[in-house]
Design an enzyme around this catalytic site. Sequence first.
Site, PDB file in Angstrom:
ATOM      1  N   CYS A 121       0.682 -12.408   3.731  1.00  0.00           N
ATOM      2  CA  CYS A 121       0.027 -11.129   3.415  1.00  0.00           C
ATOM      3  C   CYS A 121      -1.487 -11.257   3.303  1.00  0.00           C
ATOM      4  O   CYS A 121      -2.204 -10.255   3.364  1.00  0.00           O
ATOM      5  CB  CYS A 121       0.587 -10.558   2.115  1.00  0.00           C
ATOM      6  N   HIS A 132      -4.668  -5.474  -0.688  1.00  0.00           N
ATOM      7  CA  HIS A 132      -3.371  -5.568  -0.018  1.00  0.00           C
ATOM      8  C   HIS A 132      -2.381  -4.676  -0.762  1.00  0.00           C
ATOM      9  O   HIS A 132      -2.268  -4.751  -1.995  1.00  0.00           O
ATOM     10  CB  HIS A 132      -2.902  -7.020  -0.007  1.00  0.00           C
ATOM     11  N   ASN A 139       5.005  -2.245   1.718  1.00  0.00           N
ATOM     12  CA  ASN A 139       4.183  -3.443   1.897  1.00  0.00           C
ATOM     13  C   ASN A 139       4.332  -3.898   3.348  1.00  0.00           C
ATOM     14  O   ASN A 139       5.395  -4.341   3.747  1.00  0.00           O
ATOM     15  CB  ASN A 139       4.667  -4.518   0.911  1.00  0.00           C
TER      16      ASN A 139
END
Lengths: 74, 317
Positions: B110, B244, B274
Amino acid sequence: MVFQKLAKKLAEHIGCEESAITRESTLESLGIDSLDVVEVVMELEDELETQLEMDQKVNTVGELVELIEAQMSK
Amino acid sequence: MSFQILGTGSYVPPRAVTNDELSEFLDTSDEWITRRIGVKQRYICTTESTADLALEAAARAMENAGVEPQELDMILCATISGDDATPALACMVQKRLGASCPAMDINSACSAFIFMLDTAAGFFARKKVKKMLVVGAERMSRLLDWSDRSTCVIFGDGAGAAVLGEGEGYLASRLLTKGGDDVIRCPQTNGASPFCQRPQPHPFVFMNGQETYKFAVQSICKDLKDVIGEAGFTPQQIDHVVLHQANLRIIQAAKKRLNIPEEKYWTNIQKYGNTSSASIPIVLDEMNRQGRLKRGQILAMCAFGGGLSSGACILQW
């Protein structure tokens, strides 16, 4: 000592009286989920200047106190 | 010499999956997912490949930047859910875009969009490139155990891209790796040989939610403070904070600890879930296309995830 600090943090976090929190209180009954637990533990880490690992599932405030005390005594 | 962002693009597959739809086959609910993660829906691939998502986001970024494929000197893609081990996702983007420059992938889960920008900054600093395309693209849905309600409700599929050109916009950065597989892991299990004696792990995303949360909040706070200071700014001078989009609770916890006004944070996890390495460029593209980003503004960006890894940077738009 850990119980008093934890109870104060939990009470602030969920917006209740500190006296409503006992060692026997289940986290579920207080409306506290696992991310709330880690949030409060992080605040305690700052206050106690220590690192605490959340490697066990806990159900009650008393179990959380025991987990923290065990790590602090290492 | 570093770079500035010339244009952005993003793409998600058309199939939206709501929390209510997930609760039809999982023991979960819209209320639980919303409170716990902040996601209301996510987009999930049906017939699309990771390369399809990457290509569409890339093409939109190229159009937004006014750059032709033959002008590109390098393509970087970030993914943990590419279609193939080889060719790299970036190679397929190069082919389908009609570019002829070198292309390679970066894997830092990520955090990868920040790692990718930092890698790109090195190529610009060495004057090896004048224009680069960077793409974060993920088909997370293929890495999930769809019977595990603690992980599959979090993620979504999508891609985001940016075209970089010569400039002085990359002002400070911080990359961190805390290697280990006990907090976040997604084993690759294909191709066990007849001689292999290693046990086959559960081949899906595993996360220790509490430790992930802790690492994320601590990384955001420390990394952002460090890069803001390194760039010579105060938190009040930051125009936009781009984090993020892992979990709304993580973002809220970081907000409480950082001295940056609430309105400077952009969140879209509600709509996309996500999307791992795609989440920051998707946010950037939304902000860009809605006219929120003005030339000269200062962005503080931070991403964190598997590795464990985290990265933060200060970017002047």
